[in-house]
Design a protein around this motif. Structure first.
Motif, mmCIF file in Angstrom:
data_model
loop_
_atom_site.group_PDB
_atom_site.id
_atom_site.type_symbol
_atom_site.label_atom_id
_atom_site.label_comp_id
_atom_site.label_asym_id
_atom_site.label_seq_id
_atom_site.Cartn_x
_atom_site.Cartn_y
_atom_site.Cartn_z
ATOM 1 N N ARG A 1 -56.616 -69.587 105.544
ATOM 2 C CA ARG A 1 -55.166 -69.588 105.671
ATOM 3 C C ARG A 1 -54.724 -68.946 106.976
ATOM 4 N N GLN A 2 -55.380 -67.854 107.348
ATOM 5 C CA GLN A 2 -54.992 -67.150 108.569
ATOM 6 C C GLN A 2 -55.261 -67.972 109.829
ATOM 7 N N ASN A 3 -56.190 -68.921 109.729
ATOM 8 C CA ASN A 3 -56.532 -69.738 110.881
ATOM 9 C C ASN A 3 -56.044 -71.179 110.762
ATOM 10 N N GLY A 4 -55.141 -71.398 109.773
ATOM 11 C CA GLY A 4 -54.541 -72.720 109.640
ATOM 12 C C GLY A 4 -55.523 -73.803 109.257
ATOM 13 N N LEU A 5 -56.570 -73.483 108.510
ATOM 14 C CA LEU A 5 -57.602 -74.442 108.144
ATOM 15 C C LEU A 5 -57.352 -74.955 106.729
ATOM 16 N N ASP A 6 -57.362 -76.288 106.561
ATOM 17 C CA ASP A 6 -57.167 -76.907 105.257
ATOM 18 C C ASP A 6 -58.509 -76.989 104.552
ATOM 19 N N LEU A 7 -58.678 -76.234 103.465
ATOM 20 C CA LEU A 7 -59.949 -76.200 102.759
ATOM 21 C C LEU A 7 -60.302 -77.539 102.130
ATOM 22 N N ARG A 8 -59.296 -78.383 101.885
ATOM 23 C CA ARG A 8 -59.572 -79.671 101.254
ATOM 24 C C ARG A 8 -60.303 -80.628 102.190
ATOM 25 N N GLU A 9 -60.340 -80.288 103.465
ATOM 26 C CA GLU A 9 -61.052 -81.125 104.417
ATOM 27 C C GLU A 9 -62.515 -80.723 104.564
ATOM 28 N N LEU A 10 -62.916 -79.641 103.863
ATOM 29 C CA LEU A 10 -64.285 -79.144 103.991
ATOM 30 C C LEU A 10 -65.151 -79.620 102.839
ATOM 31 N N THR A 11 -66.443 -79.713 103.105
ATOM 32 C CA THR A 11 -67.445 -79.976 102.076
ATOM 33 C C THR A 11 -68.279 -78.713 101.923
ATOM 34 N N GLY A 12 -68.251 -78.120 100.755
ATOM 35 C CA GLY A 12 -68.959 -76.872 100.539
ATOM 36 C C GLY A 12 -70.452 -77.056 100.519
ATOM 37 N N SER A 13 -71.157 -76.062 101.046
ATOM 38 C CA SER A 13 -72.619 -76.102 101.065
ATOM 39 C C SER A 13 -73.233 -75.325 99.914
ATOM 40 N N GLY A 14 -72.405 -74.698 99.093
ATOM 41 C CA GLY A 14 -72.912 -73.932 97.962
ATOM 42 C C GLY A 14 -73.175 -74.806 96.761
ATOM 43 N N PRO A 15 -73.639 -74.209 95.675
ATOM 44 C CA PRO A 15 -73.898 -74.963 94.435
ATOM 45 C C PRO A 15 -72.643 -75.671 93.944
ATOM 46 N N ASP A 16 -72.807 -76.928 93.525
ATOM 47 C CA ASP A 16 -71.691 -77.725 93.014
ATOM 48 C C ASP A 16 -70.563 -77.843 94.026
ATOM 49 N N GLY A 17 -70.915 -77.839 95.309
ATOM 50 C CA GLY A 17 -69.892 -78.009 96.335
ATOM 51 C C GLY A 17 -69.069 -76.775 96.611
ATOM 52 N N LEU A 18 -69.562 -75.617 96.218
ATOM 53 C CA LEU A 18 -68.826 -74.367 96.417
ATOM 54 C C LEU A 18 -68.630 -74.104 97.911
ATOM 55 N N ILE A 19 -67.394 -73.802 98.304
ATOM 56 C CA ILE A 19 -67.078 -73.534 99.705
ATOM 57 C C ILE A 19 -67.376 -72.069 100.002
ATOM 58 N N LEU A 20 -68.299 -71.854 100.927
ATOM 59 C CA LEU A 20 -68.707 -70.499 101.285
ATOM 60 C C LEU A 20 -68.010 -70.052 102.558
ATOM 61 N N ARG A 21 -68.105 -68.758 102.831
ATOM 62 C CA ARG A 21 -67.514 -68.235 104.058
ATOM 63 C C ARG A 21 -68.156 -68.879 105.289
ATOM 64 N N ALA A 22 -69.476 -69.130 105.191
ATOM 65 C CA ALA A 22 -70.172 -69.758 106.315
ATOM 66 C C ALA A 22 -69.595 -71.140 106.615
ATOM 67 N N ASP A 23 -69.156 -71.861 105.567
ATOM 68 C CA ASP A 23 -68.564 -73.184 105.779
ATOM 69 C C ASP A 23 -67.268 -73.077 106.576
ATOM 70 N N VAL A 24 -66.458 -72.075 106.225
ATOM 71 C CA VAL A 24 -65.179 -71.890 106.922
ATOM 72 C C VAL A 24 -65.435 -71.479 108.376
ATOM 73 N N GLU A 25 -66.359 -70.545 108.576
ATOM 74 C CA GLU A 25 -66.633 -70.086 109.940
ATOM 75 C C GLU A 25 -67.202 -71.206 110.803
ATOM 76 N N TYR A 26 -68.046 -72.053 110.206
ATOM 77 C CA TYR A 26 -68.586 -73.185 110.959
ATOM 78 C C TYR A 26 -67.468 -74.142 111.356
ATOM 79 N N ALA A 27 -66.550 -74.403 110.412
ATOM 80 C CA ALA A 27 -65.442 -75.309 110.705
ATOM 81 C C ALA A 27 -64.544 -74.755 111.798
ATOM 82 N N LEU A 28 -64.350 -73.446 111.811
ATOM 83 C CA LEU A 28 -63.515 -72.841 112.845
ATOM 84 C C LEU A 28 -64.182 -72.926 114.214
ATOM 85 N N ARG A 29 -65.503 -72.738 114.240
ATOM 86 C CA ARG A 29 -66.216 -72.849 115.521
ATOM 87 C C ARG A 29 -66.201 -74.280 116.043
ATOM 88 N N ALA A 30 -66.258 -75.245 115.100
ATOM 89 C CA ALA A 30 -66.303 -76.646 115.506
ATOM 90 C C ALA A 30 -64.929 -77.208 115.843
#
Length: 435
Positions: free
Chosen positions: A157-186
């Motif tokens: 939220r603080q970086n204006g990132l829409d979580l619905r656009e991410l694919t989680g790498s955790g179990p059952d598609g769980l969105i992890l912090r690493a997923d958010v940080e990767y998306a911000l870097r990319a």
């Protein structure tokens, strides 16, 4: 046949309209007893455990830890009427309900131990899906996302990132912090885009740390701001020789029995002073343009906790002796630090005693605890040069201050109150007149 009942966030009292989920106490599939706490929430007043009035199997939970819910929002669903195995192998009927839906109400029996139950299809219940990596209710398109923690949501939220656009790498598609940080870097930098979007208001700039003013911290901020806006306060202070008071306390505590705290003795002095100057034990009804004076003293006191400053209230302090006051101060302080104070224990004060000397300071001009009319402040007690018996001596000296609402009394009354308090501190025997 099992029946699925929905338990909603109950009315928490004291005009509270929302609460934040701090910690879930049950999992989906757990067997819960009637009036067993199922979730810990933080309100604007305190941390409280919410008991569920139904007994049965938890089939769904609503809301992640860190989510704010309004009163009346669903918390959990419970399948009642199932027969779950008991500890002795027999079956227990879980069709009962206490009917209690308010925090703090429940049966006197201790809740049963939490047990896992194999979840069977329940008539009328929707199939469960994954929420936060656990079974839960089906997700609507705008429903909860499979996110590992509120911190991940906040980072996005603080970086204006829409979580619905991410694919989680955790179990059952769980969105992890690493997923958010990767998306911000990319994500493309503003210079690489033709028309960069404006920076969200909540974005944290370098060197900034933002703390939301919500929950207890937000309630304190609102109350202090209101006090500053509405109360024309004034402060007077005096130095007093507390040597004899400290000696009296030592004598009390060496005589056996429960220990007497210094705060309890100051509270006893305070209530005696309010009996002489009742104008300060009052509040102002601004709408009616009336001063409302109380015939009882509900004494608030400041207590520092990990969640900030709270002001628990000792009910009917005027009718308590030093031992009772000591015990109640200890109980409320421990509850404040544990986060278990109830809304009723944090409201209804008529006067506040603020011992800011524990922070190592001598004086202060505190903000009155609205809607009260006055606050007695006590600084640290330290050895200082003092004229005693016509000679210079080292004595235990304390600075006392009184902040008061100038609408309820004039300086003469305030000064008289403070002088009486100082006299009792210097000569505790003065209190014998009121015992």
């Amino acid at each position: 046949m099992a029946q699925v009942l929905e338990f909603k966030l109950p009315d928490l009292g004291e005009g509270l309209t929302e609460a934040e989920i701090v910690r879930w106490l049950v999992e989906i599939g757990d067997v819960v007893a009637i009036d067993q706490p199922v979730v810990e929430v933080e309100t604007a007043k305190a941390m409280v455990e919410v008991p569920c009035p139904y007994g049965g199997v938890v089939t769904a939970r609503f809301g992640e830890e860190g989510t704010e819910l309004p009163v009346g929002a669903p918390l959990i669903t419970v399948a009642v009427g199932e027969r779950a195995p008991s500890g002795g192998g027999a079956e227990e009927d879980r069709t009962e309900s206490s009917g209690n839906v308010l925090v703090g109400y429940g049966t006197s029996e201790a809740p049963a131990r939490r047990r896992r139950a194999r979840q069977e299809p329940v008539a009328g219940a929707a199939p469960a899906t994954a929420v936060n990596g656990r079974a839960g209710v089906p997700e609507a398109e705008d429903g909860p996302l499979p996110v590992i923690s509120p911190l991940v949501r906040r980072l996005a939220r603080q970086n204006g990132l829409d979580l619905r656009e991410l694919t989680g790498s955790g179990p059952d598609g769980l969105i992890l912090r690493a997923d958010v940080e990767y998306a911000l870097r990319a994500a493309p930098r503003p210079a690489e885009t033709a028309a960069p979007a404006p920076r969200p208001a909540a974005t944290v700039a370098p060197g900034e740390i933002r703390t939301p003013l919500k929950g207890m911290r937000g309630a304190v901020a609102d109350k202090l701001s209101r006090s500053r806006r509405e109360i024309p306060d004034a402060t007077c202070w005096v130095d007093a020789d507390a040597t004899e008071l400290m000696r009296a306390r030592t004598a009390m505590n060496t005589a056996g029995g429960p220990k007497i705290s210094l705060l309890a003795l100051l509270a006893r002095i305070c209530t005696a002073a309010l009996a002489r100057f009742p104008e300060l034990n009052s509040t102002v009804d601004a709408q009616a343009r009336e001063v409302v004076q109380f015939d009882h003293v509900h004494l608030g006191f400041a207590a520092q906790t990990d969640r900030g400053l709270v002001a628990p209230v000792v009910r009917d302090a005027h009718a308590r002796d030093a031992e009772s006051l000591s015990a109640e101060f200890t109980r409320l302080t421990e509850a404040g630090r544990a986060g278990t104070l109830t809304p009723g224990e944090l409201t209804g004060g008529t006067f506040t005693l603020n011992n800011y000397g524990v922070f190592g300071v001598d004086g202060s001009t505190p903000i009155i605890n609205h809607p009260e009319a006055a606050m007695l402040g006590v600084g640290r007690i330290v050895p200082k040069p003092w004229v005693h018996g016509g000679e210079l001596a080292v004595r235990q000296v304390v600075q006392l201050s009184l902040t008061f609402d100038h609408r309820v009394c004039d300086g003469g009354t305030a000064g008289g109150f403070l002088r009486y308090v100082a006299d009792c501190v210097e000569q505790p025997a003065v209190l014998l007149r009121t015992l």
